[in-house]
Scaffold this motif. Structure first.
Motif, short mmCIF file in Angstrom:
data_model
loop_
_atom_site.label_atom_id
_atom_site.label_comp_id
_atom_site.label_asym_id
_atom_site.label_seq_id
_atom_site.Cartn_x
_atom_site.Cartn_y
_atom_site.Cartn_z
N CYS A 38 0.85 -1.19 0.00
CA CYS A 38 0.00 0.00 0.00
C CYS A 38 0.88 1.24 0.00
O CYS A 38 1.72 1.40 0.90
N HIS A 47 0.16 4.21 0.74
CA HIS A 47 -0.19 5.15 1.80
C HIS A 47 0.33 4.73 3.17
O HIS A 47 0.64 5.57 4.00
N THR A 48 0.40 3.40 3.39
CA THR A 48 0.78 2.90 4.72
C THR A 48 2.07 2.10 4.73
O THR A 48 2.61 1.85 5.80
N THR A 61 2.14 -1.00 4.08
CA THR A 61 1.76 -2.34 4.50
C THR A 61 1.62 -3.25 3.28
O THR A 61 0.99 -2.85 2.29
N TYR A 83 -5.71 -7.09 5.11
CA TYR A 83 -5.48 -5.65 5.05
C TYR A 83 -6.67 -4.94 4.39
O TYR A 83 -7.11 -3.89 4.85
N GLU A 114 -9.16 -2.11 5.91
CA GLU A 114 -9.51 -0.87 5.21
C GLU A 114 -11.03 -0.74 5.04
O GLU A 114 -11.58 0.35 5.16
N ASP A 119 -12.74 0.62 8.09
CA ASP A 119 -12.68 2.09 8.11
C ASP A 119 -13.70 2.68 7.14
O ASP A 119 -14.35 3.69 7.43
#
Length: 160
Positions: free
Chosen positions: A129, A131-132, A134, A140, A144, A147
């Motif tokens: 990812c 953004h993270t 990860t 995962y 997400e 969220d």
């Protein structure tokens, strides 16, 4: 080899159905009204969430089973299909039942297949990812999506 699985993430995904059950009390006149200018309605959001769960069941899990990566479609056109379904005449009760049934089916599949859920795979050809940082896995994605669920829950609660 068995993989350790964070069941809390999956159980949180399941628990969202307890909140969506409260939408059964939402007045019919509000169900398909946009939550704000240019936004989806509560009904369209539930249809949207159901479609993503169905997609994971029908496409993502089989792909991972076949040692393939996860491929996600164009979000806008995919979501548009869900919005149209919500406005197709399906009743609020039926759509909420469909969502809950699909979500519970998916949760059962996830809990029964920890190796698939925790396996590192690509998402649209990307391994990590951006953004993270990860590594991608179905777990995962479910994290997400938790969220994502809460984002939509807050949208609905703010509007009603």
């Amino acid at each position: 080899m068995a993989v350790s699985l964070d069941k809390n993430t999956i159980l949180r995904y399941k628990e969202f159905t307890e909140w969506t059950d409260t939408l059964r009390d939402l007045h019919e006149s509000i169900w398909l009204q946009p939550l704000a200018e240019g936004k989806a309605s509560a009904g369209e959001i539930i249809s949207h969430l159901k479609n993503w769960d169905t997609y994971i069941i029908s496409t993502i899990i089989p792909a991972i089973n076949n040692d393939e990566g996860m491929i996600f479609p164009d979000f806008n056109s995919f979501n548009q299909v869900a919005y149209e379904y919500a406005r197709s005449g399906v009743s609020k009760a039926s759509l909420l039942d469909e969502f809950k049934s699909t979500r519970l089916q998916l949760v059962d599949m996830l809990l029964a297949n920890p190796d698939i859920v925790a396996k590192h795979v690509t998402a649209n050809g990307v391994e990590i990812c951006p953004h993270t940082g990860t590594p991608y896995s179905l777990l995962y994605i479910i994290h997400e999506f938790n969220d994502h669920d809460n984002h939509h829950k807050n949208q609905i609660l703010t509007a009603i």
